[in-house]
Design a protein around this motif. Sequence first.
Motif, PDB file in Angstrom:
ATOM      1  N   UNK A   1       0.372  -0.903  -3.748  1.00 38.54           N
ATOM      2  CA  UNK A   1      -0.604   0.208  -3.131  1.00 38.54           C
ATOM      3  C   UNK A   1      -0.384   1.425  -2.578  1.00 38.54           C
ATOM      4  N   UNK A   2      -1.352   2.209  -2.776  1.00 42.87           N
ATOM      5  CA  UNK A   2      -1.525   3.624  -2.868  1.00 42.87           C
ATOM      6  C   UNK A   2      -1.095   3.944  -1.514  1.00 42.87           C
ATOM      7  N   UNK A   3       0.027   4.401  -0.570  1.00 38.63           N
ATOM      8  CA  UNK A   3      -0.395   4.632   0.314  1.00 38.63           C
ATOM      9  C   UNK A   3      -1.125   5.435   1.441  1.00 38.63           C
ATOM     10  N   UNK A   4      -1.688   6.542   0.299  1.00 35.07           N
ATOM     11  CA  UNK A   4      -2.574   8.084   0.257  1.00 35.07           C
ATOM     12  C   UNK A   4      -1.970   9.032   0.882  1.00 35.07           C
ATOM     13  N   UNK A   5      -2.446   9.917   1.762  1.00 34.36           N
ATOM     14  CA  UNK A   5      -0.906  11.306   1.778  1.00 34.36           C
ATOM     15  C   UNK A   5      -0.968  11.516   2.921  1.00 34.36           C
ATOM     16  N   UNK A   6      -0.357  11.784   3.773  1.00 31.96           N
ATOM     17  CA  UNK A   6      -0.350  12.725   5.103  1.00 31.96           C
ATOM     18  C   UNK A   6      -0.720  14.218   4.840  1.00 31.96           C
ATOM     19  N   UNK A   7      -1.103  14.429   5.740  1.00 31.53           N
ATOM     20  CA  UNK A   7      -1.952  15.714   6.424  1.00 31.53           C
ATOM     21  C   UNK A   7      -1.566  16.272   7.579  1.00 31.53           C
ATOM     22  N   UNK A   8      -0.310  18.075   7.602  1.00 28.53           N
ATOM     23  CA  UNK A   8      -0.477  18.398   8.341  1.00 28.53           C
ATOM     24  C   UNK A   8      -1.184  20.002   8.755  1.00 28.53           C
TER      25      UNK A   8
ATOM     26  N   UNK B   1     -14.238  31.082  15.270  1.00 31.41           N
ATOM     27  CA  UNK B   1     -13.226  30.926  16.545  1.00 31.41           C
ATOM     28  C   UNK B   1     -12.107  30.881  17.072  1.00 31.41           C
ATOM     29  N   UNK B   2     -11.434  29.569  15.832  1.00 30.76           N
ATOM     30  CA  UNK B   2     -10.325  29.276  14.587  1.00 30.76           C
ATOM     31  C   UNK B   2     -10.546  29.351  13.239  1.00 30.76           C
ATOM     32  N   UNK B   3      -9.010  29.395  13.541  1.00 32.04           N
ATOM     33  CA  UNK B   3      -8.697  28.650  11.639  1.00 32.04           C
ATOM     34  C   UNK B   3      -7.692  27.913  11.648  1.00 32.04           C
ATOM     35  N   UNK B   4      -8.176  26.553  10.808  1.00 35.13           N
ATOM     36  CA  UNK B   4      -6.857  25.427  10.579  1.00 35.13           C
ATOM     37  C   UNK B   4      -6.454  25.810   8.830  1.00 35.13           C
ATOM     38  N   UNK B   5      -4.710  25.777   9.276  1.00 38.10           N
ATOM     39  CA  UNK B   5      -4.381  25.313   7.974  1.00 38.10           C
ATOM     40  C   UNK B   5      -3.746  23.680   7.452  1.00 38.10           C
ATOM     41  N   UNK B   6      -3.708  23.640   6.066  1.00 34.91           N
ATOM     42  CA  UNK B   6      -3.901  21.711   5.887  1.00 34.91           C
ATOM     43  C   UNK B   6      -2.771  21.916   4.831  1.00 34.91           C
ATOM     44  N   UNK B   7      -2.463  21.260   4.980  1.00 34.50           N
ATOM     45  CA  UNK B   7      -0.732  20.922   4.057  1.00 34.50           C
ATOM     46  C   UNK B   7      -1.148  19.254   3.306  1.00 34.50           C
ATOM     47  N   UNK B   8      -1.098  19.375   2.298  1.00 32.48           N
ATOM     48  CA  UNK B   8      -1.396  17.675   2.251  1.00 32.48           C
ATOM     49  C   UNK B   8      -0.252  17.180   0.787  1.00 32.48           C
ATOM     50  N   UNK B   9       0.662  16.192   1.420  1.00 36.24           N
ATOM     51  CA  UNK B   9       1.711  15.544   0.913  1.00 36.24           C
ATOM     52  C   UNK B   9       1.777  14.112   0.647  1.00 36.24           C
ATOM     53  N   UNK B  10       1.719  14.031  -0.692  1.00 40.94           N
ATOM     54  CA  UNK B  10       2.107  11.998  -0.509  1.00 40.94           C
ATOM     55  C   UNK B  10       2.503  11.128   0.291  1.00 40.94           C
ATOM     56  N   UNK B  11       1.806   9.874   0.226  1.00 46.54           N
ATOM     57  CA  UNK B  11       2.985   9.380   1.397  1.00 46.54           C
ATOM     58  C   UNK B  11       3.887   8.129   0.165  1.00 46.54           C
ATOM     59  N   UNK B  12       5.220   8.094   0.976  1.00 48.66           N
ATOM     60  CA  UNK B  12       6.165   7.444  -0.318  1.00 48.66           C
ATOM     61  C   UNK B  12       5.679   6.077  -0.092  1.00 48.66           C
ATOM     62  N   UNK B  13       5.848   5.251  -1.491  1.00 51.60           N
ATOM     63  CA  UNK B  13       4.881   3.964  -1.158  1.00 51.60           C
ATOM     64  C   UNK B  13       6.113   2.702  -0.630  1.00 51.60           C
ATOM     65  N   UNK B  14       5.938   1.753  -0.119  1.00 46.49           N
ATOM     66  CA  UNK B  14       7.063   1.104   0.450  1.00 46.49           C
ATOM     67  C   UNK B  14       7.363   0.879  -1.030  1.00 46.49           C
ATOM     68  N   UNK B  15       8.393  -0.170  -1.423  1.00 47.01           N
ATOM     69  CA  UNK B  15       9.308  -0.865  -2.005  1.00 47.01           C
ATOM     70  C   UNK B  15       8.669  -1.630  -2.562  1.00 47.01           C
TER      71      UNK B  15
END
Length: 171
Positions: free
Chosen positions: A99-106, A81-95
């Motif tokens: 701590x690891x800020x995790x990832x951004x998922x588009x 019924x559907x397709x999904x594309x996922x793009x994962x990129x690292x989040x920028x850490x605060x100065x």
Amino acid sequence: MTEHRGEPGPLDDSDAQILTELREVYRRLDPVPATLVDDIKYSMTVRLLEAEVAELMRMPAAQVRSESGDRFDSISFSGSRLSLMVSVSAEAAAADTTDDPGVRIDCWVSVGGAVVQVRTSGEAPDVERSQVCDENGRCVFTQVPRGPAHFIVWPTAQKDSAPTMTPTIDL
């Protein structure tokens, strides 16, 4: 009874007593049905059993496994019924933090207005977040902990049809 000073303060013993009495009133007058929790679990299980499992789109064997352990930044899943594309990129850490800020998922879904839910598990506390895609099928999740995750996609915002689930991937 504590005087009201304009700003709410921390709960004290009198607040705890009032809440305890209020809970007792509701327990007597409108008790939770004994089977409610089991009924909810059953309904959720049946609903997820109706879900379609999306297939990971095929990649050449050289891209699936590498000796270097390289991570790929995008992956596609396809269901009937559907397709999904996922793009994962690292989040920028605060100065000011280590701590690891995790990832951004588009995410891009082949159906506009779909609901995408990401569920993670692993060393960090489990995360379950949902987004409604825009009319082009796009949504974004930020600060998602790294580790195993899977996606559940409903074709409509009302979640009135069976969802499509993806296999677990490592973020």
